[in-house]
Design an enzyme around this catalytic site. Structure first.
Site, PDB file in Angstrom:
ATOM      1  N   LYS A  83      -4.532   9.975   5.358  1.00 35.50           N
ATOM      2  CA  LYS A  83      -4.824  10.511   4.019  1.00 35.50           C
ATOM      3  C   LYS A  83      -5.424  11.894   4.192  1.00 35.50           C
ATOM      4  O   LYS A  83      -6.011  12.188   5.231  1.00 35.50           O
ATOM      5  CB  LYS A  83      -5.843   9.617   3.306  1.00 35.50           C
ATOM      6  CG  LYS A  83      -5.768   9.705   1.808  1.00 35.50           C
ATOM      7  CD  LYS A  83      -4.713   8.773   1.264  1.00 35.50           C
ATOM      8  CE  LYS A  83      -4.500   8.949  -0.224  1.00 35.50           C
ATOM      9  NZ  LYS A  83      -3.670   7.864  -0.771  1.00 35.50           N
ATOM     10  N   ASP A 103      -1.220  12.524  -4.284  1.00 39.33           N
ATOM     11  CA  ASP A 103      -2.228  11.574  -4.752  1.00 39.33           C
ATOM     12  C   ASP A 103      -2.841  12.280  -5.968  1.00 39.33           C
ATOM     13  O   ASP A 103      -2.181  13.154  -6.559  1.00 39.33           O
ATOM     14  CB  ASP A 103      -3.267  11.283  -3.635  1.00 39.33           C
ATOM     15  CG  ASP A 103      -4.114  10.044  -3.918  1.00 39.33           C
ATOM     16  OD1 ASP A 103      -3.627   8.927  -3.695  1.00 39.33           O
ATOM     17  OD2 ASP A 103      -5.259  10.184  -4.400  1.00 39.33           O
TER      18      ASP A 103
HETATM   19  N1  GLU Z   1      -1.055   8.412  -2.535  1.00 42.47           N
HETATM   20  C1  GLU Z   1      -0.167   7.303  -2.642  1.00 42.47           C
HETATM   21  C2  GLU Z   1      -0.830   6.022  -2.156  1.00 42.47           C
HETATM   22  O1  GLU Z   1      -1.995   5.859  -2.260  1.00 42.47           O
HETATM   23  C3  GLU Z   1       1.183   7.558  -1.991  1.00 42.47           C
HETATM   24  C4  GLU Z   1       1.165   7.872  -0.530  1.00 42.47           C
HETATM   25  C5  GLU Z   1       2.538   8.249   0.049  1.00 42.47           C
HETATM   26  O2  GLU Z   1       3.552   8.142  -0.639  1.00 42.47           O
HETATM   27  O3  GLU Z   1       2.545   8.655   1.223  1.00 42.47           O
HETATM   28  O4  GLU Z   1      -0.222   5.100  -1.697  1.00 42.47           O
END
Ligand code: GLU
Length: 449
Positions: A129, A169
């Site tokens: 992340k 996100d």
């Molecule tokens: N931010 C989204 C999540 O929490 C998507 C992450 C992604 O597609 O890599 O899953």
């Protein structure tokens, strides 16, 4: 009073000591370790080789300066982050969050959750992340572009389709992914489509990626309701938030015959007893990027806006918290239970506080934790990577079908894992154990790394 198995207490103590003050990270780790007591009781070999300690420590944490120039020529400095949590199952995968509340503890909690979520999808993706404390609110297109370019100027050396694949996100949507990909391509001189997901359709994006997190959460809850012979049909639903997740959650619920009567943003919430008008919501939030009060103003008589109290006081049978972490407190959970809520599906990451989760479980409310219920977004990101790798592009129907299948499988995995460990219907335990076991098995096979 801790519910942690005594063999896991030293692991938690070390996490708390080593990551002092990172409360959201403590919360996320505590919840998973509470679930793992039953696993280590049955399979003590998971205690060997510091496997659980290793899972709680990110493989790499990158923190960097992001300088950028605003429209008035003034220089600003933000802090950029990327936490590469676990790559046992595949390249680090997880979104970028641009929000003033971002700090390393928030990114670490999100990366930790992401690792188990991604494992639950059954697809070959590790967990990571990133983000920045940059506040996009009120910034011009040009400012957003220059910020994204500066952010990627540092981040690009840590990425790659086989290394680390970010997506969006909170605060990072299609526009930002476009600027980030443009800068990555320019710096590396490579058209490496699979290095980012959530891309636009004209340059390698996947159909249904925008809708995927919201649609997926509704597919999960649909399956969970079916275990009690219930459906969305004619149910009153409250969906907090009004970003990408909330909008497409509301859209799928409406398609399934439910009625979404309220949604929100950080300034307050709107109640529309006729059912949220999705075209108007998209116009206000996606096109105009306005506050939610604009929805009530444009809708007129039927809708009311409130900037006091909690959206969770609005009576509903199904609640889908889809805004941000810890938005639904113990007090809110009590109000929902008193008003007869039957199911809660988390569209956001960790939106319910530990106390709220406890109240739901004690009251026998069907409760779908975010790491299972909102996995449809990242699962469809993995489908986007698959399309990029094969230089293919699937239809909307084909992609949505894959998403629906994946969500039903995640549901069934959580449910059968909860059964196996003697707590039928406990999706928190099922999700934590099933996610853990997949990551742990891969780590064990790879040796002490
Ligand atoms: N931010 C989204 C999540 O929490 C998507 C992450 C992604 O597609 O890599 O899953």
């Amino acid at each position: 009073m801790s519910k942690i198995d005594e063999k896991l207490e030293p692991v938690l103590d070390q996490v708390l000591r080593r990551n002092a003050g990172e409360l959201e990270f403590h919360q996320a780790v505590t919840e998973v370790l509470e679930s793992l007591g039953r696993v280590v009781a049955k399979y003590p070999s998971y205690l060997e080789n510091a496997l659980i300690e290793r899972i709680c420590e990110p493989e790499r944490q990158i923190i960097f300066r992001v300088p950028w120039v605003d429209d008035q020529g003034q220089v600003h400095i933000n802090r950029g982050f990327r936490v590469q949590f676990n790559s046992a199952l595949g390249p680090y995968k997880g979104g970028l969050r641009f929000h003033p509340s971002v700090n390393v503890g928030i990114i670490k909690f999100l990366g930790f959750e992401q690792t188990f979520k991604n494992a639950l999808t059954g697809l070959p993706i590790g967990g990571g992340k990133g983000g920045s404390d940059f506040d996009p609110r009120g910034r011009s297109d040009g400012e957003i572009m220059r910020f994204c370019q500066s952010y990627m100027t540092e981040l690009h050396r840590h990425l790659g389709e086989y290394t680390d694949v970010p997506a969006g996100d909170i605060g990072v949507g299609g526009r930002e992914i476009g600027y980030l990909f443009g800068q990555y391509k320019r710096l590396t001189n490579r058209y490496e489509a699979g290095v980012l997901t959530g891309k636009g359709l004209v340059y390698g994006g996947s159909r249904a990626r925008t809708e995927a997190t919201g649609y997926g959460a509704v597919y999960f809850v649909e399956r969970m309701l079916a275990t009690r012979q219930l459906t969305f049909e004619n149910r009153r639903v409250v969906v907090s938030g009004s970003g990408n997740v909330a909008i497409y959650t509301a859209e799928k619920i409406t398609e399934f015959g439910g009625k979404v009567v309220a949604c929100s943003d950080s300034s307050g919430y709107v109640v529309d007893e006729a059912g949220i008008d999705l075209a108007l919501l998209k116009e206000v939030k996606e096109s105009r990027r306005e506050r939610i009060s604009e929805y009530a103003r444009l809708k007129g008589d039927g809708a009311r806006f409130s900037d006091t109290g909690s959206i969770w006081d609005v009576p509903c049978e199904i609640a889908m918290p889809s805004a941000t972490q810890n938005e639904l407190t113990g007090r809110d959970a009590k109000a929902l239970i008193e008003n007869g809520v039957i199911a809660v599906g988390e569209g956001a990451n960790m939106p319910s506080t530990p106390e709220a989760v406890r109240f739901f479980r004690e009251a026998g409310v069907l409760f779908a934790p975010g790491k299972a219920a909102n996995a449809g977004g990242v699962a469809t990101s993995a489908l986007e990577m698959q399309q990029n790798a094969s230089r293919d592009s699937w239809t909307f129907e084909q992609t949505e079908q894959r998403l629906a299948d994946i969500m039903r499988r995640i549901h069934d995995t959580c449910a059968s894992t909860a059964d196996e460990f003697g707590t039928p219907g406990d999706y928190v335990l099922g999700a934590n154990i099933a996610g853990f076991v997949r990551v742990a098995e891969a780590m064990r096979a790879l040796g002490v790394i």
